[in-house]
Design an enzyme around this catalytic site. Sequence first.
Site, PDB file in Angstrom:
ATOM      1  N   PRO A 275       0.846  -1.318  -0.034  1.00  0.00           N
ATOM      2  CA  PRO A 275       0.017   0.059   0.003  1.00  0.00           C
ATOM      3  C   PRO A 275       0.833   1.241  -0.014  1.00  0.00           C
ATOM      4  O   PRO A 275       1.933   1.316   0.675  1.00  0.00           O
ATOM      5  CB  PRO A 275      -0.700  -0.057   1.329  1.00  0.00           C
ATOM      6  CG  PRO A 275       0.180  -0.996   2.154  1.00  0.00           C
ATOM      7  CD  PRO A 275       0.706  -1.965   1.399  1.00  0.00           C
ATOM      8  N   TYR A 317      -3.569  14.477 -13.833  1.00  0.00           N
ATOM      9  CA  TYR A 317      -4.694  13.560 -14.205  1.00  0.00           C
ATOM     10  C   TYR A 317      -5.972  14.332 -13.840  1.00  0.00           C
ATOM     11  O   TYR A 317      -7.217  13.524 -13.728  1.00  0.00           O
ATOM     12  CB  TYR A 317      -4.705  12.537 -12.850  1.00  0.00           C
ATOM     13  CG  TYR A 317      -3.234  12.031 -12.637  1.00  0.00           C
ATOM     14  CD1 TYR A 317      -2.449  11.122 -13.490  1.00  0.00           C
ATOM     15  CD2 TYR A 317      -2.640  12.264 -11.404  1.00  0.00           C
ATOM     16  CE1 TYR A 317      -1.572  10.347 -13.133  1.00  0.00           C
ATOM     17  CE2 TYR A 317      -1.365  11.661 -11.155  1.00  0.00           C
ATOM     18  CZ  TYR A 317      -0.675  10.696 -11.883  1.00  0.00           C
ATOM     19  OH  TYR A 317       0.159  10.229 -11.848  1.00  0.00           O
ATOM     20  N   CYS A 343       4.127  29.267 -15.779  1.00  0.00           N
ATOM     21  CA  CYS A 343       3.550  29.839 -17.157  1.00  0.00           C
ATOM     22  C   CYS A 343       2.821  28.752 -17.823  1.00  0.00           C
ATOM     23  O   CYS A 343       3.222  28.200 -18.874  1.00  0.00           O
ATOM     24  CB  CYS A 343       4.578  30.332 -17.823  1.00  0.00           C
ATOM     25  SG  CYS A 343       5.499  31.789 -16.754  1.00  0.00           S
TER      26      CYS A 343
HETATM   27  N1  LLP Z   1       3.005  -1.354  -6.009  1.00  0.00           N
HETATM   28  C1  LLP Z   1       3.522  -1.178  -7.239  1.00  0.00           C
HETATM   29  C2  LLP Z   1       4.110  -2.343  -8.020  1.00  0.00           C
HETATM   30  C3  LLP Z   1       2.922   0.303  -7.845  1.00  0.00           C
HETATM   31  O1  LLP Z   1       3.405   0.275  -9.073  1.00  0.00           O
HETATM   32  C4  LLP Z   1       2.273   1.013  -6.924  1.00  0.00           C
HETATM   33  C5  LLP Z   1       1.867   2.476  -7.537  1.00  0.00           C
HETATM   34  C6  LLP Z   1       2.063   0.781  -5.793  1.00  0.00           C
HETATM   35  C7  LLP Z   1       2.392  -0.551  -5.244  1.00  0.00           C
HETATM   36  C8  LLP Z   1       1.274   1.476  -4.774  1.00  0.00           C
HETATM   37  O2  LLP Z   1      -0.090   1.949  -5.048  1.00  0.00           O
HETATM   38  P1  LLP Z   1      -1.077   2.794  -4.234  1.00  0.00           P
HETATM   39  O3  LLP Z   1      -1.543   1.976  -2.993  1.00  0.00           O
HETATM   40  O4  LLP Z   1      -0.216   4.039  -3.825  1.00  0.00           O
HETATM   41  O5  LLP Z   1      -2.037   3.031  -5.209  1.00  0.00           O
HETATM   42  N2  LLP Z   1       1.107   8.990  -9.352  1.00  0.00           N
HETATM   43  C9  LLP Z   1      -0.082   8.615  -9.373  1.00  0.00           C
HETATM   44  C10 LLP Z   1      -0.200   7.171  -8.692  1.00  0.00           C
HETATM   45  C11 LLP Z   1       0.790   6.071  -9.408  1.00  0.00           C
HETATM   46  C12 LLP Z   1       0.709   4.860  -8.953  1.00  0.00           C
HETATM   47  C13 LLP Z   1       1.997   4.035  -9.246  1.00  0.00           C
HETATM   48  N3  LLP Z   1       1.967   2.616  -8.695  1.00  0.00           N
HETATM   49  C14 LLP Z   1      -1.220   9.491  -8.482  1.00  0.00           C
HETATM   50  O6  LLP Z   1      -0.690  10.436  -8.025  1.00  0.00           O
HETATM   51  O7  LLP Z   1      -2.427   9.136  -8.406  1.00  0.00           O
END
Ligand code: LLP
Length: 417
Positions: A275, A317, A343
């Site tokens: 997570p 996004y 800008c």
């Molecule tokens: N494990 C892997 C292999 C991942 O690629 C990611 C996130 C996570 C775990 C953690 O996922 P989470 O629990 O945070 O959803 N920049 C984007 C989110 C990109 C997520 C990339 N991978 C945003 O700001 O929404």
Amino acid sequence: MDDHFNYQNKQLHVEQVALADIAALHGTPCYVYSRAALTSGFRQFSDALQGREHLICYAVKANSNLAILNVFARLGAGFDIVSGGELQRVLAAGGDARKVVFSGVGKTVAEMRLALEANILCFNVESAAELDRLNEVADSMGKVAAISLRVNPDVDAKTHPYISTGLKQNKFGVAYTEAVALYRKAHAMPNLRITGMDCHIGSQLIETSPFIAAVEKILLLVDALSSEGIALEHLDLGGGLGICYQDETPPAITDYIAALLGALQGRTQKLILEPGRVLVGNAGVLLTRVEYIKPGEEKNFAIVDAAMNDLMRPALYDAYHGIKPVVREDHAVQNYEIVGPICETGDFIGHARELAIAPQSLLAVMSAGAYGMSMSSNYNTRPRAAEVMVDGDKVHLVRERETVQQLFAGEKIIAGL
Ligand code: LLP
């Protein structure tokens, strides 16, 4: 987690500290995190998993500040990393390398060496070519690398296309249909040791069903492998649980875990989770000050001192972040576009927000703890924001505001031009 960000006498507080006091002390823009919120999120996971062998590997990319990593390390967390840099952060923060899983489609030889040197728990391998490379690198070091294959289960995570990762068309993981053959290949490699299987289908999921669909597909592979004598020690189900930014209703951590455990009934493998957002997203805000109010013909603009370089999610996004006044002031309520000084028309923090503000008012951009600071940049030669962690009534500066000198310290004018 809203309990940790509350109004007391018209003043927005983080735990027991008024955000206005933090702005006075450390300036703006500034990220502010609540230690209690971080701890409470982690405990919800570990409590829900009690009695089951597990490891919660915090996804470092969500927020990699050393102080945050240290809070989780103290709680017993492992870490999901995607670069050698993140591994070095984990080690610098007091994390345990033996609790680290290494994800990512593009691991370099140098990164593999670093991780093997540190004796990480597992490489989450994402392609056949990576198996070959890892086997060679491990061989050259006289080591055996523990591996899991990241399987792409081809399920729709029903989230933003940029953060959806478990569909056939995505670059992540090995194809579901090729997974068993690749496990056989890995099994035959002398410097690899198969320990698990993993999947991660996307981020900001607000339903449980895609997770369950992925688990069910993964378990079919686990059984196929076991019938060939390839036994797995762990199952890593990735991260991805969403949070409420506006009006989403994601499952509570306990319900999400209960659903996973239900799908895993009768399975004895250790459960690993990765997570990120759900542990830090609502544990942080971005504090910013209104520089100018600019009434327009069609829209009123509130120009603030935070920008897309500090918080990229709205621009990238079209993400929504709540925006709250730090002090409830007696100005006329108006509808504002909250924008930064960069800008670009895409440089906005929020559209059409009803707020009672004036120049110098402070605003808190909510739910900014995940993928805020970690995705920030220096665009427009803007030094990155300071970061603060609040613990009860204490305020700790956990990252100094960058200086402009630091930004061009590595640059050189060509001599003799
Ligand atoms: N494990 C892997 C292999 C991942 O690629 C990611 C996130 C996570 C775990 C953690 O996922 P989470 O629990 O945070 O959803 N920049 C984007 C989110 C990109 C997520 C990339 N991978 C945003 O700001 O929404």
